[in-house]
Enzyme design. Structure first.
Site, PDB file in Angstrom:
ATOM      1  N   ALA A 216     -45.633  -2.888  32.608  1.00  0.00           N
ATOM      2  CA  ALA A 216     -45.562  -2.284  31.460  1.00  0.00           C
ATOM      3  C   ALA A 216     -46.395  -0.955  31.544  1.00  0.00           C
ATOM      4  CB  ALA A 216     -46.238  -2.880  30.426  1.00  0.00           C
ATOM      5  N   LYS A 217     -45.893  -0.075  30.626  1.00  0.00           N
ATOM      6  CA  LYS A 217     -46.949   1.234  30.465  1.00  0.00           C
ATOM      7  C   LYS A 217     -46.798   1.676  29.026  1.00  0.00           C
ATOM      8  CE  LYS A 217     -48.987   4.086  33.362  1.00  0.00           C
ATOM      9  NZ  LYS A 217     -49.443   3.833  34.635  1.00  0.00           N
TER      10      LYS A 217
END
Ligand code: NAI
Ligand code: AKG
Length: 435
Positions: free
Chosen positions: A123-124
């Site tokens: 994720a980011k």
């Protein structure tokens, strides 16, 4: 039917991708992904599955500024994949963050976690803002509101943020506190890269740079170059760049140039890195005015003759515009995506060994994993134990990818994609999500 780049794709991901610039991190990620998909003979459905993020969240983040006015910022969180475990990845604050960039960064996290063998998906996140223009109170309100808007996304078993560009331990502490207030209990495992007193891990702050240096030493060894006989150039003097420079300096390497957003600083006799770090610390984290070296531009810095070049600032720094002028023997990507995909073959033709981001900078997420494990167990490790385990995992990942590279006669970057994608695809098939 195996994926083939000429095939008409019918799913969410369509060639050549949504509104991409000539060079963009997402385009670079997809170009490399496609190459690996062909080697792995991924079928069309699996290609579509792995090219498409599981979740993309955009929130508006209203903040009452110190003036009393309301300013609204845009915040993002992209969960690329969570098949190996809860999703994991940093949050960056920058004026140019956008959804496409965060999508690329989130996918890189998926492959990175697979490569270093930590049980996380990718994720980011990001908030489009200029942190230099915000007071500390404004930064705190922005962080807490962004977190409040992401309460259903974040969680110690769901999605676990960490620091990235322009975010630090204090910001992680505010995220943890906001989440905990809403959970009505202290949930320190919801975020990593926290201050040690709040359940952070020894060694997390230095982990990314430490990992960069572990794989750089392994690459130097393969190239038959002694660390204490090599010259190093580092772009970016934040968390990753300054620690990488310091640890290369401690290995006896002559660090001939460093840089930050204010420009490059070059001294052919070598720069005293602890002194430069001290200077930056006293100067608001900036090298501006550093007088122990000649001032050069960041472009000139990238072209210096050296054994090791560590780009540790941001994406798209080496592209066809300057790739043929790079004079390094090894490039270890401290930053995510500092080399565009269309520069890969130029560097390969020049015989430069590139240690790719999804391996080179994986030390950060590796120690984030250690931090999460410690928080969940309520039992904390010594720095010596953290560093020993980090070095072991980074070295094992390097050796593994080196073998994959030799097996397929491909570059280390291509090996990293082949291994990471294959691991996620295999897990997905076993779980039976993909039938
Ligand atoms: N902090 C972490 O644990 C990890 C960071 N990374 C990646 O490493 C890179 C750097 O991150 P951090 O060190 O955490 O950020 P940071 O915010 O601590 O430092 C960034 C540095 O780059 C410099 N910089 C920014 N724009 C520049 C430009 N155009 N030219 C030259 N220098 C420039 C800044 O002045 C600063 O010195 C990013 O790509 C990030 O995604 C990757 C893995 C983990
Ligand atoms: O420590 C983490 O969880 C993620 C670090 C990160 O954002 C990265 O590796 O790019």
């Amino acid at each position: 039917m195996p994926y083939n780049k000429n095939m008409h794709t019918t799913g969410y991901y369509k060639e050549p991708g949504p509104k991409l610039d000539e060079e963009s991190p997402f385009k670079s990620m997809m170009e490399r992904f496609r190459f690996a998909a062909e080697i792995l003979e991924l079928d069309e459905g699996m290609f579509q599955y792995l090219a498409s993020p599981v979740k993309q969240v955009i929130v508006s983040v209203p903040v009452v500024m110190d003036s009393g006015d309301i300013q609204v910022f845009e915040g993002y969180r992209v969960i690329h994949d969570n098949v190996l475990g809860p999703s994991k990845g940093g949050i960056r604050y920058a004026p140019d963050v956008n959804l496409e960039e965060v999508k690329a960064l989130a996918s890189w996290m998926t492959w990175k976690c697979a490569i270093v063998n930590v049980p996380f998906g990718g994720a980011k996140g990001g908030v489009r803002c200029d942190p230099n223009q915000l007071s500390r109170n404004e930064l705190e309100r922005l962080t807490r509101r962004y977190t409040a808007n992401m309460l259903e996304v974040f969680g110690p078993d769901r999605d676990i943020p960490a620091p990235d560009m322009n975010t630090d331990e204090q910001i992680m502490a505010w995220i943890m506190d906001t989440y905990s207030m809403n959970a009505h209990k202290t949930e320190n495992a919801v975020v990593t890269g926290k201050p040690i007193i709040l359940g952070g891990s020894h060694g997390r702050k230095e982990a990314t740079g430490r990992g960069v240096v572990t794989v750089t030493l392994a690459a130097l060894n393969k190239a038959g170059i002694a660390p204490n006989k090599c010259t190093t150039v580092v772009q970016g003097f934040g968390n990753v760049g300054s620690v990488s420079a310091k640890l290369m300096y401690e290995q006896g390497s002559k660090v001939i140039a460093i840089s930050d957003i204010t420009g490059g600083y070059y001294n052919e006799n070598g720069i005293d890195i602890p002194e430069a770090m001290e200077y930056a610390k006293k100067n608001d984290n900036s090298l501006e005015g550093y007088s122990e070296a000649d001032k050069i531009t960041n472009d000139e810095l990238l072209q210096l003759e050296c054994d090791v070049l560590i780009p540790a600032a941001k994406e798209d720094q080496i592209s066809p515009r300057n790739a043929d002028k790079i004079n390094a023997r090894i490039i270890a990507e401290g930053a995510n995506g500092p080399i565009t995909a269309n520069a890969d073959s130029i560097l390969e033709d020049k015989g430069i060994m590139v240690v790719p981001d999804i391996l080179a900078n994986a030390g950060g997420v590796t120690v984030s994993y250690f931090e999460w494990v410690q928080d969940r167990q309520g039992y904390f490790w010594t720095e010596e134990r953290v560093n020993r385990r980090l070095n072991r995992m980074m070295r094992a990942a390097f050796d593994n990818l080196f073998n994959v590279r030799e097996e397929h006669d491909i570059t280390l970057r291509q090996a990293a994609y082949v291994f990471g994608i294959n691991k996620v695809a295999t897990t997905l098939r076993m779980r039976g999500i993909y039938a």
